[in-house]
Design a protein around this motif. Sequence first.
Motif, PDB file in Angstrom:
ATOM      1  N   GLU A 162       0.837  -1.207   0.000  1.00 41.61           N
ATOM      2  CA  GLU A 162       0.000   0.000   0.000  1.00 41.61           C
ATOM      3  C   GLU A 162       0.870   1.254   0.000  1.00 41.61           C
ATOM      4  OE1 GLU A 162      -3.073   0.027  -0.556  1.00 41.61           O
ATOM      5  OE2 GLU A 162      -3.601  -2.074  -0.204  1.00 41.61           O
ATOM      6  N   ILE A 163       1.947   1.240   0.757  1.00 41.16           N
ATOM      7  CA  ILE A 163       2.854   2.386   0.766  1.00 41.16           C
ATOM      8  C   ILE A 163       3.433   2.615  -0.621  1.00 41.16           C
ATOM      9  CG2 ILE A 163       5.101   3.189   1.617  1.00 41.16           C
ATOM     10  CD1 ILE A 163       4.382   1.874   4.319  1.00 41.16           C
ATOM     11  N   LYS A 164       3.768   1.534  -1.305  1.00 39.56           N
ATOM     12  CA  LYS A 164       4.292   1.657  -2.666  1.00 39.56           C
ATOM     13  C   LYS A 164       3.246   2.199  -3.631  1.00 39.56           C
ATOM     14  CE  LYS A 164       7.683  -2.145  -2.420  1.00 39.56           C
ATOM     15  NZ  LYS A 164       7.995  -3.524  -2.909  1.00 39.56           N
ATOM     16  N   THR A 165       1.994   1.853  -3.398  1.00 42.84           N
ATOM     17  CA  THR A 165       0.918   2.203  -4.338  1.00 42.84           C
ATOM     18  C   THR A 165       0.524   3.663  -4.272  1.00 42.84           C
ATOM     19  OG1 THR A 165       0.030  -0.047  -4.254  1.00 42.84           O
ATOM     20  CG2 THR A 165      -1.477   1.697  -4.980  1.00 42.84           C
ATOM     21  N   PHE A 166       0.421   4.213  -3.087  1.00 43.94           N
ATOM     22  CA  PHE A 166      -0.124   5.566  -2.923  1.00 43.94           C
ATOM     23  C   PHE A 166       0.955   6.626  -3.089  1.00 43.94           C
ATOM     24  CE2 PHE A 166      -3.507   3.116  -1.109  1.00 43.94           C
ATOM     25  CZ  PHE A 166      -4.656   3.891  -1.294  1.00 43.94           C
ATOM     26  N   GLU A 167       0.576   7.723  -3.712  1.00 48.29           N
ATOM     27  CA  GLU A 167       1.494   8.848  -3.907  1.00 48.29           C
ATOM     28  C   GLU A 167       1.468   9.817  -2.740  1.00 48.29           C
ATOM     29  OE1 GLU A 167       3.764   9.102  -6.342  1.00 48.29           O
ATOM     30  OE2 GLU A 167       3.056   7.067  -6.743  1.00 48.29           O
ATOM     31  N   THR A 168       0.330   9.864  -2.037  1.00 52.32           N
ATOM     32  CA  THR A 168       0.203  10.735  -0.870  1.00 52.32           C
ATOM     33  C   THR A 168      -0.102   9.887   0.348  1.00 52.32           C
ATOM     34  OG1 THR A 168      -0.627  12.573  -2.216  1.00 52.32           O
ATOM     35  CG2 THR A 168      -1.050  12.668   0.161  1.00 52.32           C
ATOM     36  N   ILE A 169       0.685  10.101   1.425  1.00 51.76           N
ATOM     37  CA  ILE A 169       0.533   9.327   2.660  1.00 51.76           C
ATOM     38  C   ILE A 169       0.497  10.299   3.834  1.00 51.76           C
ATOM     39  CG2 ILE A 169       1.557   7.549   4.136  1.00 51.76           C
ATOM     40  CD1 ILE A 169       2.983   6.499   1.583  1.00 51.76           C
ATOM     41  N   VAL A 170      -0.546  10.179   4.655  1.00 52.47           N
ATOM     42  CA  VAL A 170      -0.701  11.030   5.836  1.00 52.47           C
ATOM     43  C   VAL A 170      -0.657  10.130   7.068  1.00 52.47           C
ATOM     44  CG1 VAL A 170      -2.069  12.796   6.983  1.00 52.47           C
ATOM     45  CG2 VAL A 170      -2.194  12.551   4.485  1.00 52.47           C
ATOM     46  N   ILE A 171       0.231  10.451   8.008  1.00 53.47           N
ATOM     47  CA  ILE A 171       0.429   9.601   9.174  1.00 53.47           C
ATOM     48  C   ILE A 171      -0.044  10.327  10.435  1.00 53.47           C
ATOM     49  CG2 ILE A 171       2.081   8.204  10.470  1.00 53.47           C
ATOM     50  CD1 ILE A 171       3.853   8.138   8.016  1.00 53.47           C
ATOM     51  N   HIS A 172      -0.929   9.667  11.167  1.00 56.30           N
ATOM     52  CA  HIS A 172      -1.501  10.196  12.404  1.00 56.30           C
ATOM     53  C   HIS A 172      -0.940   9.442  13.604  1.00 56.30           C
ATOM     54  CE1 HIS A 172      -5.153  12.485  10.757  1.00 56.30           C
ATOM     55  NE2 HIS A 172      -4.573  11.967   9.685  1.00 56.30           N
ATOM     56  N   ARG A 173      -1.255   9.937  14.808  1.00 59.11           N
ATOM     57  CA  ARG A 173      -0.956   9.239  16.080  1.00 59.11           C
ATOM     58  C   ARG A 173      -1.974   9.723  17.096  1.00 59.11           C
ATOM     59  NH1 ARG A 173      -0.393  14.299  18.201  1.00 59.11           N
ATOM     60  NH2 ARG A 173       1.375  15.421  17.342  1.00 59.11           N
ATOM     61  N   HIS A 174      -1.761   9.378  18.368  1.00 58.68           N
ATOM     62  CA  HIS A 174      -2.783   9.681  19.368  1.00 58.68           C
ATOM     63  C   HIS A 174      -2.646  11.083  19.943  1.00 58.68           C
ATOM     64  CE1 HIS A 174       0.052   9.081  22.722  1.00 58.68           C
ATOM     65  NE2 HIS A 174       0.435   7.939  22.161  1.00 58.68           N
ATOM     66  N   VAL A 175      -3.736  11.537  20.551  1.00 63.00           N
ATOM     67  CA  VAL A 175      -3.733  12.820  21.256  1.00 63.00           C
ATOM     68  C   VAL A 175      -2.806  12.723  22.460  1.00 63.00           C
ATOM     69  CG1 VAL A 175      -6.066  13.417  20.507  1.00 63.00           C
ATOM     70  CG2 VAL A 175      -5.753  12.131  22.627  1.00 63.00           C
ATOM     71  N   ARG A 176      -2.421  13.889  22.977  1.00 62.67           N
ATOM     72  CA  ARG A 176      -1.477  13.953  24.101  1.00 62.67           C
ATOM     73  C   ARG A 176      -0.279  13.051  23.824  1.00 62.67           C
ATOM     74  NH1 ARG A 176      -6.560  13.172  26.321  1.00 62.67           N
ATOM     75  NH2 ARG A 176      -7.468  14.980  27.359  1.00 62.67           N
ATOM     76  N   PRO A 177       0.454  13.312  22.763  1.00 57.32           N
ATOM     77  CA  PRO A 177       1.510  12.385  22.318  1.00 57.32           C
ATOM     78  C   PRO A 177       2.653  12.244  23.309  1.00 57.32           C
ATOM     79  CG  PRO A 177       1.696  14.481  21.183  1.00 57.32           C
ATOM     80  CD  PRO A 177       0.397  14.522  21.936  1.00 57.32           C
ATOM     81  N   ASP A 178       3.229  11.048  23.331  1.00 57.07           N
ATOM     82  CA  ASP A 178       4.425  10.750  24.094  1.00 57.07           C
ATOM     83  C   ASP A 178       5.555  10.471  23.104  1.00 57.07           C
ATOM     84  OD1 ASP A 178       3.715   8.306  23.028  1.00 57.07           O
ATOM     85  OD2 ASP A 178       3.240   7.364  24.946  1.00 57.07           O
ATOM     86  N   PRO A 179       6.763  10.169  23.564  1.00 59.12           N
ATOM     87  CA  PRO A 179       7.864   9.934  22.622  1.00 59.12           C
ATOM     88  C   PRO A 179       7.599   8.810  21.620  1.00 59.12           C
ATOM     89  CG  PRO A 179       8.761  10.375  24.789  1.00 59.12           C
ATOM     90  CD  PRO A 179       7.272  10.274  24.964  1.00 59.12           C
ATOM     91  N   ASP A 180       6.879   7.765  22.033  1.00 55.22           N
ATOM     92  CA  ASP A 180       6.609   6.676  21.087  1.00 55.22           C
ATOM     93  C   ASP A 180       5.637   7.105  20.003  1.00 55.22           C
ATOM     94  OD1 ASP A 180       6.781   4.087  20.009  1.00 55.22           O
ATOM     95  OD2 ASP A 180       5.007   3.437  21.117  1.00 55.22           O
ATOM     96  N   ALA A 181       4.664   7.941  20.359  1.00 53.45           N
ATOM     97  CA  ALA A 181       3.733   8.441  19.349  1.00 53.45           C
ATOM     98  C   ALA A 181       4.495   9.260  18.297  1.00 53.45           C
ATOM     99  CB  ALA A 181       2.652   9.284  20.006  1.00 53.45           C
ATOM    100  N   TYR A 182       5.325  10.183  18.776  1.00 53.83           N
ATOM    101  CA  TYR A 182       6.134  10.981  17.857  1.00 53.83           C
ATOM    102  C   TYR A 182       7.137  10.102  17.103  1.00 53.83           C
ATOM    103  CZ  TYR A 182       5.238  16.019  18.509  1.00 53.83           C
ATOM    104  OH  TYR A 182       4.716  17.285  18.469  1.00 53.83           O
ATOM    105  N   GLY A 183       7.810   9.229  17.837  1.00 52.14           N
ATOM    106  CA  GLY A 183       8.879   8.439  17.230  1.00 52.14           C
ATOM    107  C   GLY A 183       8.384   7.512  16.146  1.00 52.14           C
ATOM    108  N   SER A 184       7.270   6.797  16.400  1.00 45.28           N
ATOM    109  CA  SER A 184       6.749   5.865  15.395  1.00 45.28           C
ATOM    110  C   SER A 184       6.160   6.603  14.208  1.00 45.28           C
ATOM    111  CB  SER A 184       5.706   4.939  16.023  1.00 45.28           C
ATOM    112  OG  SER A 184       4.642   5.669  16.606  1.00 45.28           O
ATOM    113  N   GLN A 185       5.419   7.657  14.470  1.00 44.76           N
ATOM    114  CA  GLN A 185       4.808   8.446  13.396  1.00 44.76           C
ATOM    115  C   GLN A 185       5.872   9.084  12.503  1.00 44.76           C
ATOM    116  OE1 GLN A 185       3.300  12.272  14.609  1.00 44.76           O
ATOM    117  NE2 GLN A 185       1.622  12.220  13.136  1.00 44.76           N
TER     118      GLN A 185
END
Length: 313
Positions: free
Chosen positions: A8-31
């Motif tokens: 799917e990543i290969k297929t799409f030209e536009t990719i938007v990545i989200h994470r959870h509210v009140r982010p912690d380092p893992d939310a930022y790091g993985s996103q």
Amino acid sequence: MKTKILNEIKTFETIVIHRHVRPDPDAYGSQMGLAEIIRATFPEKKVYVVGTSEPTLEFLGEIDEVADNVYNGALVIVCDTANTERIDDSRYQNGEKLIKIDHHPNDDPYGDLLWVNTKASSCSEMITSFYENFKDELVLNETAARLLYAGIVGDTGRFLYPSTTEETLRLAAKLVTFPFDRSLLYQNLYQRPFKTVKLLGYIFEHLNLKDNGAATIYISKDILRQFDISPKQASDLVSSIENIEGLKAWIMFVEEENEIRARLRSKGPVINELAKEYRGGGHPLASGATVYTQEEVTEMGEKLYQICNETPR
């Protein structure tokens, strides 16, 4: 599932990545780590990271401003978010396809593709594993390695929590082969303003620790104003009391404008089922919930006491 996600990543030209509210380092790091891998591998693609910026984590990277029409025909990936209520930016629903990548219990199986691994220490560990699985096709650069390492460190408590496995350490070892400044990263992750340290003194002084190891602390809006502390800064102190002798499980209640956030932590008793009773959830030993009245605060504390009673030391 990893192969399907890569396709799917290969297929799409536009990719938007989200994470959870009140982010912690893992939310930022993985996103942001996943975004950086995709950008480095497919420089022709348009890749965005969205959500409300968290000032204490801005040293990791910047959030993108994205117009609504960007979601037209886009692939949306949500990292480190167990349920739809906690996804930061409701526009995650506006893409053409939705992927969930998470390490929390899969109580809300949203998305067209779901990759959930509750054995992983962090979502950042999962993204590192994703790269390793396709290392002949994907590019991991220093920026991505720094982000993913920060996420793993954050969610494992510097590799002290039981979620740290041999696999966690093996993947982290690969990330530190990149020459990012680990000392500076740790400094940015764990340094605290003096006013926050003073609030920690208040927490130790007013912690309600029972003889069976259950504990609660309530931080009101008045206390936040007195110490000039934000709810996020107060909540970040939840693990600072974990070394108290005899402590088994605890809840930090932080009063916000229209709700009271409950941060639950444990050294053994399972507390995520309790969190689910109060509009929350999470891991067996680390969860979050939301309450709205003092009656619920009292009730939740009493239930934690019973859980600790039922769990041997």
